[in-house]
Motif scaffolding. Structure first.
Motif, short mmCIF file in Angstrom:
data_model
loop_
_atom_site.label_atom_id
_atom_site.label_comp_id
_atom_site.label_asym_id
_atom_site.label_seq_id
_atom_site.Cartn_x
_atom_site.Cartn_y
_atom_site.Cartn_z
N PRO A 60 47.46 23.54 87.35
CA PRO A 60 46.72 24.20 88.50
C PRO A 60 46.93 25.43 88.83
O PRO A 60 46.23 26.24 89.45
CB PRO A 60 47.28 23.10 89.61
CG PRO A 60 48.49 22.72 89.28
CD PRO A 60 48.58 22.68 87.67
N GLU A 61 48.14 26.25 88.56
CA GLU A 61 48.28 27.70 88.84
C GLU A 61 47.50 28.36 87.93
O GLU A 61 47.36 29.78 88.13
CB GLU A 61 49.57 27.83 88.44
CG GLU A 61 50.76 27.15 89.48
CD GLU A 61 50.97 25.88 88.94
OE1 GLU A 61 50.93 25.47 87.77
OE2 GLU A 61 51.48 25.07 89.88
N GLY A 62 46.91 28.05 86.61
CA GLY A 62 46.24 28.64 85.80
C GLY A 62 46.95 29.77 84.69
O GLY A 62 46.60 30.71 84.54
N VAL A 63 48.18 29.32 84.31
CA VAL A 63 48.96 30.10 83.61
C VAL A 63 48.28 30.31 82.32
O VAL A 63 47.96 29.47 81.72
CB VAL A 63 50.42 29.55 83.64
CG1 VAL A 63 51.14 30.43 82.55
CG2 VAL A 63 51.19 29.68 84.88
N ARG A 64 48.18 31.56 81.80
CA ARG A 64 47.69 31.42 80.32
C ARG A 64 48.69 31.65 79.12
O ARG A 64 49.67 32.42 79.61
CB ARG A 64 46.70 32.91 80.20
CG ARG A 64 46.45 33.21 79.14
CD ARG A 64 45.56 34.63 79.09
NE ARG A 64 45.43 35.10 77.59
CZ ARG A 64 44.21 35.73 77.25
NH1 ARG A 64 43.66 36.46 77.99
NH2 ARG A 64 44.39 36.04 75.99
N LEU A 65 48.49 30.87 78.32
CA LEU A 65 49.44 30.97 77.09
C LEU A 65 48.74 31.15 75.91
O LEU A 65 47.95 30.27 75.48
CB LEU A 65 50.26 29.46 76.93
CG LEU A 65 51.09 29.35 75.85
CD1 LEU A 65 52.54 30.21 76.01
CD2 LEU A 65 51.84 27.89 75.82
N ASP A 66 49.11 32.13 75.00
CA ASP A 66 48.35 32.42 73.79
C ASP A 66 48.83 31.20 72.76
O ASP A 66 50.19 30.98 72.74
CB ASP A 66 48.73 33.59 73.12
CG ASP A 66 48.01 34.75 73.91
OD1 ASP A 66 47.15 34.49 74.57
OD2 ASP A 66 48.52 36.00 73.73
N LEU A 67 47.95 30.63 72.02
CA LEU A 67 48.73 29.75 70.92
C LEU A 67 48.82 30.59 69.60
O LEU A 67 48.05 31.42 69.21
CB LEU A 67 47.16 28.69 70.45
CG LEU A 67 46.89 27.69 71.80
CD1 LEU A 67 45.74 26.99 71.29
CD2 LEU A 67 48.13 26.97 72.32
N ASN A 68 49.91 30.01 69.12
CA ASN A 68 50.29 30.33 67.72
C ASN A 68 49.86 29.58 66.52
O ASN A 68 49.71 28.78 66.54
CB ASN A 68 51.95 30.38 67.57
CG ASN A 68 52.24 30.84 66.24
OD1 ASN A 68 51.54 31.22 65.39
ND2 ASN A 68 53.83 30.84 66.24
N PRO A 69 48.83 30.37 65.86
CA PRO A 69 48.11 29.73 64.88
C PRO A 69 48.83 28.86 63.78
O PRO A 69 48.28 28.30 62.97
CB PRO A 69 47.03 30.78 64.01
CG PRO A 69 47.79 32.16 64.58
CD PRO A 69 48.48 31.79 65.88
#
Length: 77
Positions: A60-69
């Motif tokens: 719910p905080e909307g934290v962005r996390l880049d995905l590692n391919p």
């Protein structure tokens, strides 16, 4: 009963994330929601998005996390 964890992998040719669910395989799309496994039998709700690269919006905080391919992620729908 909760669904079992399934693997979400990156396909470099398609430049997309996909999952295999039994005999079916399908590509993930922007806006798809799922639970990401963070430790044994525990996960957090998130949404898949694409900007310059693929990422997820967590909780719910909307934290962005880049995905590692090169990483395989465990998810549930």
């Amino acid at each position: 009963m909760k669904n079992k964890w399934i693997e979400m992998k990156y396909d470099t040719k398609l430049e997309s994330w996909f999952v295999n669910q039994g005999t079916r395989s399908f590509v993930m799309h922007c806006g798809e929601s799922f639970t990401l496994k963070i430790k044994q039998n525990e996960g957090i709700g998130c949404r898949l998005e694409l900007g310059n690269k693929w990422y997820i919006i967590l909780g719910p905080e909307g934290v962005r996390l880049d995905l590692n391919p090169y990483q395989v992620y465990q998810i549930q729908f």
